[in-house]
Design an enzyme around this catalytic site. Structure first.
Site, PDB file in Angstrom:
ATOM      1  N   GLU A 255      11.813  16.710  13.937  1.00 27.99           N
ATOM      2  CA  GLU A 255      11.596  16.524  12.467  1.00 27.99           C
ATOM      3  C   GLU A 255      10.758  17.554  11.894  1.00 27.99           C
ATOM      4  O   GLU A 255       9.656  17.375  12.007  1.00 27.99           O
ATOM      5  CB  GLU A 255      11.583  15.173  12.103  1.00 27.99           C
ATOM      6  CG  GLU A 255      11.759  14.803  10.566  1.00 27.99           C
ATOM      7  CD  GLU A 255      11.594  13.500  10.353  1.00 27.99           C
ATOM      8  OE1 GLU A 255      10.485  12.737  10.751  1.00 27.99           O
ATOM      9  OE2 GLU A 255      12.429  12.641   9.936  1.00 27.99           O
TER      10      GLU A 255
ATOM     11  N   GLU B  86      10.922   1.975   9.527  1.00 28.79           N
ATOM     12  CA  GLU B  86      12.049   2.758   9.311  1.00 28.79           C
ATOM     13  C   GLU B  86      11.424   4.138   9.678  1.00 28.79           C
ATOM     14  O   GLU B  86      10.304   4.414   8.637  1.00 28.79           O
ATOM     15  CB  GLU B  86      12.326   2.802   7.973  1.00 28.79           C
ATOM     16  CG  GLU B  86      13.491   1.486   7.568  1.00 28.79           C
ATOM     17  CD  GLU B  86      14.765   1.922   8.416  1.00 28.79           C
ATOM     18  OE1 GLU B  86      15.061   3.058   8.725  1.00 28.79           O
ATOM     19  OE2 GLU B  86      15.526   0.825   8.650  1.00 28.79           O
TER      20      GLU B  86
ATOM     21  N   GLY C 173       7.724   5.465   7.325  1.00 24.55           N
ATOM     22  CA  GLY C 173       7.003   6.686   7.467  1.00 24.55           C
ATOM     23  C   GLY C 173       7.225   7.301   8.684  1.00 24.55           C
ATOM     24  O   GLY C 173       8.298   7.209   9.277  1.00 24.55           O
ATOM     25  N   SER C 174       6.316   7.986   9.179  1.00 18.34           N
ATOM     26  CA  SER C 174       6.409   9.023  10.346  1.00 18.34           C
ATOM     27  C   SER C 174       6.683   8.099  11.706  1.00 18.34           C
ATOM     28  O   SER C 174       6.128   7.091  11.956  1.00 18.34           O
ATOM     29  CB  SER C 174       5.166   9.695  10.763  1.00 18.34           C
ATOM     30  OG  SER C 174       4.129   9.414  10.941  1.00 18.34           O
TER      31      SER C 174
ATOM     32  N   GLY D  92       4.563   4.960  12.900  1.00 14.18           N
ATOM     33  CA  GLY D  92       5.352   3.605  13.282  1.00 14.18           C
ATOM     34  C   GLY D  92       4.959   3.083  14.389  1.00 14.18           C
ATOM     35  O   GLY D  92       4.765   1.813  14.516  1.00 14.18           O
TER      36      GLY D  92
ATOM     37  N   CYS E 298      14.420  11.485   5.091  1.00 15.93           N
ATOM     38  CA  CYS E 298      14.371  10.897   6.784  1.00 15.93           C
ATOM     39  C   CYS E 298      16.089  11.257   6.950  1.00 15.93           C
ATOM     40  O   CYS E 298      16.476  11.272   8.158  1.00 15.93           O
ATOM     41  CB  CYS E 298      14.116   9.584   6.900  1.00 15.93           C
ATOM     42  SG  CYS E 298      14.697   8.449   5.831  1.00 15.93           S
TER      43      CYS E 298
ATOM     44  N   LYS F 245       0.720  -1.193   0.072  1.00 15.09           N
ATOM     45  CA  LYS F 245      -0.004  -0.060  -0.180  1.00 15.09           C
ATOM     46  C   LYS F 245       0.723   1.151  -0.002  1.00 15.09           C
ATOM     47  O   LYS F 245       1.595   1.590   0.959  1.00 15.09           O
ATOM     48  CB  LYS F 245      -0.887   0.068   1.276  1.00 15.09           C
ATOM     49  CG  LYS F 245      -1.881   1.104   1.279  1.00 15.09           C
ATOM     50  CD  LYS F 245      -2.396   1.618   2.485  1.00 15.09           C
ATOM     51  CE  LYS F 245      -1.804   2.777   3.015  1.00 15.09           C
ATOM     52  NZ  LYS F 245      -1.641   3.950   2.281  1.00 15.09           N
TER      53      LYS F 245
HETATM   54  P1  ADP Z   1       3.559  11.110   6.544  1.00 15.34           P
HETATM   55  O1  ADP Z   1       3.010  11.574   7.769  1.00 15.34           O
HETATM   56  O2  ADP Z   1       4.893  11.272   6.271  1.00 15.34           O
HETATM   57  O3  ADP Z   1       2.459  11.039   5.384  1.00 15.34           O
HETATM   58  P2  ADP Z   1       2.948   8.356   7.521  1.00 15.34           P
HETATM   59  O4  ADP Z   1       3.511   7.712   8.472  1.00 15.34           O
HETATM   60  O5  ADP Z   1       1.526   8.952   8.060  1.00 15.34           O
HETATM   61  O6  ADP Z   1       3.695   9.459   6.986  1.00 15.34           O
HETATM   62  O7  ADP Z   1       2.513   7.518   6.487  1.00 15.34           O
HETATM   63  C1  ADP Z   1       3.352   6.541   5.927  1.00 15.34           C
HETATM   64  C2  ADP Z   1       2.312   5.401   5.254  1.00 15.34           C
HETATM   65  O8  ADP Z   1       1.691   5.033   6.406  1.00 15.34           O
HETATM   66  C3  ADP Z   1       1.553   5.688   4.308  1.00 15.34           C
HETATM   67  O9  ADP Z   1       1.422   4.795   3.222  1.00 15.34           O
HETATM   68  C4  ADP Z   1       0.192   5.950   5.086  1.00 15.34           C
HETATM   69  O10 ADP Z   1      -0.898   5.837   4.405  1.00 15.34           O
HETATM   70  C5  ADP Z   1       0.397   4.824   6.032  1.00 15.34           C
HETATM   71  N1  ADP Z   1      -0.428   4.950   7.635  1.00 15.34           N
HETATM   72  C6  ADP Z   1      -0.986   6.068   7.990  1.00 15.34           C
HETATM   73  N2  ADP Z   1      -1.571   5.876   8.887  1.00 15.34           N
HETATM   74  C7  ADP Z   1      -1.555   4.397   9.301  1.00 15.34           C
HETATM   75  C8  ADP Z   1      -2.157   3.393  10.084  1.00 15.34           C
HETATM   76  N3  ADP Z   1      -2.838   3.684  11.304  1.00 15.34           N
HETATM   77  N4  ADP Z   1      -1.841   2.099   9.758  1.00 15.34           N
HETATM   78  C9  ADP Z   1      -1.171   1.805   8.874  1.00 15.34           C
HETATM   79  N5  ADP Z   1      -0.740   2.409   8.152  1.00 15.34           N
HETATM   80  C10 ADP Z   1      -0.829   3.934   7.919  1.00 15.34           C
END
Ligand code: ADP
Length: 518
Positions: free
Chosen positions: A404, A268, A246-247, A251, A302, A193
């Site tokens: 960050e 990561e 991701g964030s 995470g 990152c 995804k």
């Molecule tokens: P950013 O804040 O940089 O957009 P995120 O960490 O929110 O980064 O997003 C990184 C990935 O995690 C994206 O593919 C996002 O759709 C997905 N994501 C966001 N929230 C969730 C969640 N609760 N569970 C699983 N995946 C998620």
């Protein structure tokens, strides 16, 4: 996560023309719409009037369907000999190479980074694909002496099973490839995804897999919202592993969901990376490294160089030259080859970055040395552009030096010694990358040894990882795993230890062999 959601709502709410291209999920070898029939829009962050297309807004039902397809394909794929899997994946590399230019343009259009950097992102996917495919003829295990006579001991890698891959928008083809290709070479099947803002680059990668002959169900693509489709992946009992980039905030949610059902979880996350510039450094070279590290990809990496810890003897010279270089950078649409810095990803990113610039200005001692504005005049008004921004005289504990920002903003922090510089570099919650500029080999090695990060550079910026070395970080950056290198195989395979006793009798380890020493 909240940010991504808001961005999605904004994108989805925007008007659409009848000519908007519709894209599909890829499940079980078929291109399909989401079961609910909902869509999310993908728009160009340099010009939001430019609609790239609409992608399925997938729900839990779509994820479940994709997982079922991955389950059905698993036995066939894991029984395909690894060298044969590699042949198919090499073809993926060839297709990526053939269409690199198109993928590069697509990436700049959906994500904003300048063409040169988007090309680097695609190239990283190519490099990763060839490198990981090469493991098809290695995937080394090992043999080791058994402690009993006439007994043989060895260790082999086995696939982990069905893997869920959740990826961010800042490296929209490289990061999916870092996860997907190693997962596949190990014999796993995957559901991926991509981030809401950048589904097209992952779509292109999955298309390449289809064309290369990756069998139906081995790779499944589901686009959509993290809180819905992503969440369902982290909760799905059949996904043995979740690999997430991701964030840090998201995470943690992913890790909690995985812990709840005892799934393997590889994370990561963020960084607050420091370049240390010593008094013996080649200052011009250090400035070039800082500019590239702080403002490349508009600071949305990152590994971005968001802290520049500079010895007071070269502090003035470094700051002056840095500001001059930052002010000379041309901000604009990344598709224009004359542009140095593209837009940031969406409106929420603009708000977050501008909030930090405001915080920096309010923090007592920091000086806004250049930048600090959103650009809105003329064509800028249709995109998300922020000036390259430098704060000087920053204290290590200020929020702009701790948190960050993920935008074109960097902080220059004065220091009086290497020991102090290392302490400042280590004094954040993250541990991804660090760098030092010095001509002194003793200082270089000391800093290398004392900085608590997963990546370290000498006389180079905090960015620039190569795919055959492990990538990842300490502390708040990760949870102990490393992507890339052969170390990534430890994420996507399980070790199985095998004992073969050919003595023809019962031999008990730890008991019978003790006779040898009485
Ligand atoms: P950013 O804040 O940089 O957009 P995120 O960490 O929110 O980064 O997003 C990184 C990935 O995690 C994206 O593919 C996002 O759709 C997905 N994501 C966001 N929230 C969730 C969640 N609760 N569970 C699983 N995946 C998620």
């Amino acid at each position: 996560m909240a940010q991504a959601k808001k961005a999605l709502a904004k994108k989805a709410g925007a008007s659409r023309t009848a000519r908007t291209k519709s894209f599909s999920n890829y499940i079980g070898g078929e291109w399909v719409a989401s079961a609910a029939g909902d869509w999310l829009e993908n728009r160009n962050p340099a010009d939001t009037r430019d609609v790239i297309g609409r992608f399925p807004q997938s729900t839990a039902a779509d994820v479940d369907r994709a997982v079922a397809a991955a389950a059905e394909a698993f036995d066939g794929w894991r029984h395909t000999p690894a060298p044969r899997r590699a042949e198919i994946l090499y073809r993926v590399g060839e297709i990526l190479m053939r269409d690199k230019e198109k993928y590069t343009r697509d990436m700049t259009r959906e994500m904003g980074k300048v063409l040169k950097e988007a090309g680097g992102d695609v190239q990283e996917a190519i490099d990763c694909t060839y490198y990981a495919a090469g493991e098809g003829r290695r995937l080394h295990g090992f043999t080791t002496p058994a402690e009993m006579p006439n007994k043989f001991a060895m260790c082999v890698r086995q696939p982990i099973g069905l893997c869920g891959l959740i990826t961010p928008w800042n490296f929209p083809m490289a990061i999916p490839s870092w996860k997907m290709i190693p997962a596949l070479i190990c014999g796993n099947t995957v559901v991926i995804k991509p981030a809401e803002d950048t589904p097209l680059s992952t779509y292109n990668l999955v298309k390449a897999c289809e064309e290369a002959g990756v069998p139906p169900g081995v790779v499944n693509l589901v686009t959509g919202d993290g809180a819905v489709a992503g969440r369902r992946m982290t909760d799905h009992p059949a996904l043995r592993l979740i690999s997430f980039t991701g964030s840090t905030e998201t995470g943690r949610l992913v890790a909690l969901a995985c812990a709840d059902r005892n799934a393997v979880c590889s994370l990561e996350m963020g960084g607050k990376n420091a370049i240390i510039v010593m008094d013996d450094a080649d200052v011009d070279n250090a400035v070039e490294g800082a500019v590239w590290g702080a403002f490349g990809t508009s600071g949305q990496r990152c590994t971005a160089s968001s802290r520049l810890i500079v010895h007071k003897k070269v502090y003035k010279e470094f700051s002056r030259k840095l500001v001059a270089r930052a002010q000379a950078l041309r901000v604009g649409n990344g598709a224009d080859p004359k542009v140095d810095v593209g837009p940031v990803i969406n409106q929420d990113a603009v708000q977050k970055i501008m909030r930090y610039i405001e915080i920096g200005q309010k923090e007592d001692q920091a000086t806004l040395a250049c930048g600090g504005h959103r650009l809105t005049k003329g064509d800028y008004g249709h995109g998300y552009f922020i000036e390259p921004t430098v704060f000087t005289d920053v204290a290590p504990d200020m929020r702009i030096a701790q948190e960050e920002i993920f935008g074109p903003v960097t902080s220059v922090i004065p220091t009086k010694s290497l020991d102090e510089a290392v302490e400042i570099a280590n004094g954040v919650q993250y541990g991804l990358s660090a760098a030092i500029y010095t001509q002194d080999v003793n200082r270089a090695f000391q800093a290398m040894n004392e900085t608590y990060t997963g990546i370290f550079y000498v006389n180079a910026s905090t960015i620039g990882a190569e795919v055959h070395l492990p990538f990842g970080g300490t502390k708040g950056t990760g949870n102990g795993h490393r992507e890339a290198g052969t170390q990534v195989l430890d994420i996507f395979s399980e070790w199985k230890s095998i004992y073969v006793d050919y003595s023809g009798k019962l031999q008990r380890a730890q008991i019978d062999n003790k006779k040898a020493i009485g």
